[in-house]
Design an enzyme around this catalytic site. Structure first.
Site, PDB file in Angstrom:
ATOM      1  CB  THR A  41      -1.013  -0.054   1.174  1.00 47.71           C
ATOM      2  OG1 THR A  41      -1.948   1.004   1.006  1.00 47.71           O
ATOM      3  CG2 THR A  41      -0.344   0.042   2.532  1.00 47.71           C
ATOM      4  CE  LYS A  45      -1.375   1.033  -3.469  1.00 46.05           C
ATOM      5  NZ  LYS A  45      -2.750   1.304  -3.865  1.00 46.05           N
ATOM      6  CG  ASN A  66      -2.732  -3.728  -5.596  1.00 49.59           C
ATOM      7  OD1 ASN A  66      -2.471  -4.509  -6.505  1.00 49.59           O
ATOM      8  ND2 ASN A  66      -3.945  -3.604  -5.094  1.00 49.59           N
ATOM      9  CG  ASP A  81      -5.591  -0.443  -5.902  1.00 51.31           C
ATOM     10  OD1 ASP A  81      -6.050  -1.214  -5.040  1.00 51.31           O
ATOM     11  OD2 ASP A  81      -4.562   0.243  -5.725  1.00 51.31           O
ATOM     12  N   GLY A 102      -9.932  13.867  -8.701  1.00 48.98           N
ATOM     13  CA  GLY A 102      -8.674  13.450  -8.080  1.00 48.98           C
ATOM     14  C   GLY A 102      -7.777  12.812  -9.117  1.00 48.98           C
ATOM     15  CB  ALA A 103      -5.041  13.684 -10.789  1.00 47.66           C
ATOM     16  N   GLY A 105      -2.813   8.165  -7.082  1.00 45.57           N
ATOM     17  CA  GLY A 105      -2.556   6.769  -7.432  1.00 45.57           C
ATOM     18  C   GLY A 105      -3.826   5.990  -7.738  1.00 45.57           C
ATOM     19  CB  SER A 106      -7.027   5.514  -5.943  1.00 49.96           C
ATOM     20  OG  SER A 106      -7.278   6.864  -5.676  1.00 49.96           O
ATOM     21  N   GLY A 210     -16.292   3.034  -0.599  1.00 48.33           N
ATOM     22  CA  GLY A 210     -15.210   2.223  -1.167  1.00 48.33           C
ATOM     23  C   GLY A 210     -15.074   0.825  -0.596  1.00 48.33           C
TER      24      GLY A 210
HETATM   25  P1  NDP Z   1      -3.067  10.325  -3.562  1.00 48.84           P
HETATM   26  O1  NDP Z   1      -2.404  11.012  -2.421  1.00 48.84           O
HETATM   27  O2  NDP Z   1      -2.237   9.628  -4.566  1.00 48.84           O
HETATM   28  O3  NDP Z   1      -3.990  11.425  -4.357  1.00 48.84           O
HETATM   29  C1  NDP Z   1      -4.862  12.266  -3.666  1.00 48.84           C
HETATM   30  C2  NDP Z   1      -5.646  13.143  -4.665  1.00 48.84           C
HETATM   31  O4  NDP Z   1      -6.623  13.838  -3.899  1.00 48.84           O
HETATM   32  C3  NDP Z   1      -4.802  14.177  -5.378  1.00 48.84           C
HETATM   33  O5  NDP Z   1      -5.285  14.322  -6.698  1.00 48.84           O
HETATM   34  C4  NDP Z   1      -5.086  15.461  -4.573  1.00 48.84           C
HETATM   35  O6  NDP Z   1      -5.056  16.656  -5.363  1.00 48.84           O
HETATM   36  C5  NDP Z   1      -6.516  15.241  -4.150  1.00 48.84           C
HETATM   37  N1  NDP Z   1      -6.872  15.902  -2.890  1.00 48.84           N
HETATM   38  C6  NDP Z   1      -6.379  15.675  -1.658  1.00 48.84           C
HETATM   39  N2  NDP Z   1      -7.003  16.448  -0.740  1.00 48.84           N
HETATM   40  C7  NDP Z   1      -7.922  17.175  -1.424  1.00 48.84           C
HETATM   41  C8  NDP Z   1      -8.886  18.172  -1.051  1.00 48.84           C
HETATM   42  N3  NDP Z   1      -9.029  18.557   0.237  1.00 48.84           N
HETATM   43  N4  NDP Z   1      -9.657  18.715  -2.016  1.00 48.84           N
HETATM   44  C9  NDP Z   1      -9.532  18.331  -3.314  1.00 48.84           C
HETATM   45  N5  NDP Z   1      -8.636  17.415  -3.737  1.00 48.84           N
HETATM   46  C10 NDP Z   1      -7.839  16.836  -2.801  1.00 48.84           C
HETATM   47  O7  NDP Z   1      -4.150   9.336  -2.901  1.00 48.84           O
HETATM   48  P2  NDP Z   1      -4.741   7.951  -3.459  1.00 48.84           P
HETATM   49  O8  NDP Z   1      -5.227   8.163  -4.854  1.00 48.84           O
HETATM   50  O9  NDP Z   1      -3.789   6.851  -3.195  1.00 48.84           O
HETATM   51  O10 NDP Z   1      -5.987   7.743  -2.466  1.00 48.84           O
HETATM   52  C11 NDP Z   1      -7.077   8.654  -2.465  1.00 48.84           C
HETATM   53  C12 NDP Z   1      -8.181   8.127  -1.566  1.00 48.84           C
HETATM   54  O11 NDP Z   1      -8.648   6.869  -2.027  1.00 48.84           O
HETATM   55  C13 NDP Z   1      -7.765   7.902  -0.110  1.00 48.84           C
HETATM   56  O12 NDP Z   1      -8.769   8.489   0.682  1.00 48.84           O
HETATM   57  C14 NDP Z   1      -7.772   6.396   0.080  1.00 48.84           C
HETATM   58  O13 NDP Z   1      -8.201   6.045   1.363  1.00 48.84           O
HETATM   59  C15 NDP Z   1      -8.793   5.941  -0.968  1.00 48.84           C
HETATM   60  N6  NDP Z   1      -8.516   4.596  -1.518  1.00 48.84           N
HETATM   61  C16 NDP Z   1      -9.489   3.620  -1.430  1.00 48.84           C
HETATM   62  C17 NDP Z   1      -9.275   2.353  -1.954  1.00 48.84           C
HETATM   63  C18 NDP Z   1     -10.334   1.292  -1.828  1.00 48.84           C
HETATM   64  O14 NDP Z   1     -10.012   0.112  -2.039  1.00 48.84           O
HETATM   65  N7  NDP Z   1     -11.553   1.631  -1.531  1.00 48.84           N
HETATM   66  C19 NDP Z   1      -8.017   1.999  -2.652  1.00 48.84           C
HETATM   67  C20 NDP Z   1      -7.068   3.114  -2.731  1.00 48.84           C
HETATM   68  C21 NDP Z   1      -7.327   4.358  -2.176  1.00 48.84           C
HETATM   69  P3  NDP Z   1      -3.672  17.504  -5.670  1.00 48.84           P
HETATM   70  O15 NDP Z   1      -3.031  16.801  -6.825  1.00 48.84           O
HETATM   71  O16 NDP Z   1      -4.158  18.846  -6.019  1.00 48.84           O
HETATM   72  O17 NDP Z   1      -2.872  17.448  -4.410  1.00 48.84           O
END
Ligand code: NDP
Length: 245
Positions: A41, A45, A66, A81, A102-103, A105-106, A210
């Protein structure tokens, strides 16, 4: 989930946790622990991608792994994922247009999995930097102010907004517009009702958190660990039962 399924299927598989501090040592530690497979995780990754000898198509473009499985003296890397997300859509798999907020990893794994299935996918993010990855792969990308007056069948929150705070991923005005004609709203955060999900319910929209994505990515990993010797439906049933315990 893994241990419950293994016990019920009567196989000698034990799943446990390991806190990896240095991602560069992943390969060395995998071998020193005598593992057959593992899940990785955040934040390791990308290190896992570098550690593997063979990369499955599910992880090639994302460049993040993953799931690792050891076979014939090699480490095979997968990313479950995105396909886990897709499977968790159930009857909503049929929709054709998806907006991913959002952009990170997920978002990468979800977007690539959807694209492989011929879906129209747009990625929206508050800042531009992380959108480049998607643009380079041919996705339509957009910052939030450019998303006005657009309609999508499915709106997915893949940001971490709402995970440890009460924030929405974008302005409420934009979300109201996006929700109006959406057929399904999905927040990949699990374990809490986020403001995003609360708002979807207020709009009386079909929605999901999720939890199922978490279960399905685990089911796919289990299928890899056990080299497809069981029926996926049987494994699924056991994973869902484990989550209800
Ligand atoms: P990352 O840290 O790789 O990406 C986070 C993204 O969220 C970025 O694009 C960031 O934007 C944006 N972001 C963060 N805070 C805010 C905010 N307050 N307002 C707007 N945009 C925001 O995270 P992951 O992609 O790895 O994970 C994201 C979420 O997904 C987590 O909450 C995690 O728990 C969940 N998840 C769930 C899974 C499941 O199996 N259900 C699997 C994997 C993840 P910027 O680029 O501008 O910083």
């Amino acid at each position: 989930m893994h241990n419950f399924a293994a016990k019920n299927l009567n196989i000698p598989l034990f799943y446990s946790r390991y806190l990896l501090k240095d991602g560069d040592r992943l390969k060395e530690i995998f071998y020193s622990l005598g593992l057959r497979g593992c899940n990785i995780t955040v934040p390791h990754k990308e290190s896992a991608f570098l550690a593997c000898d063979e990369i499955d198509i599910s992880a090639r473009d994302i460049k993040a792994i993953n799931t690792i499985f050891y076979k014939d003296s090699k480490l095979y890397g997968y990313n479950t994922d995105g396909d886990g997300f897709f499977q968790s859509l159930n009857e909503h798999k049929e929709h054709s247009s998806f907006l991913i907020l959002g952009a990170g990893g997920s978002a990468k794994s979800i977007a690539i999995s959807l694209k492989r299935r011929g879906k129209r996918v747009v990625i929206g993010n508050r800042s531009k930097e992380k959108l480049k990855f998607f643009g380079d792969l041919g996705f339509e990308t957009s910052t939030y102010d450019e998303l006005k007056n657009r309609d999508f069948d499915v709106v997915v929150n893949s940001t971490s907004a709402g995970l440890q705070d009460e924030n929405l991923p974008c302005e409420i005005k934009l979300l109201k517009e996006l929700f109006k004609n959406a057929k399904f709203i999905y927040d990949i955060i699990y374990g809490k009702e986020t403001p995003f999900l609360k708002m979807a319910k207020e709009f009386e929209k079909e929605c999901s958190d999720g939890r199922d994505m978490l279960i399905y990515q685990g089911v796919l990993a289990f299928m890899i660990f056990t080299e497809n010797q069981f029926l996926e439906d049987d494994v699924k049933r056991l994973f869902f039962r484990a989550m209800e315990l």
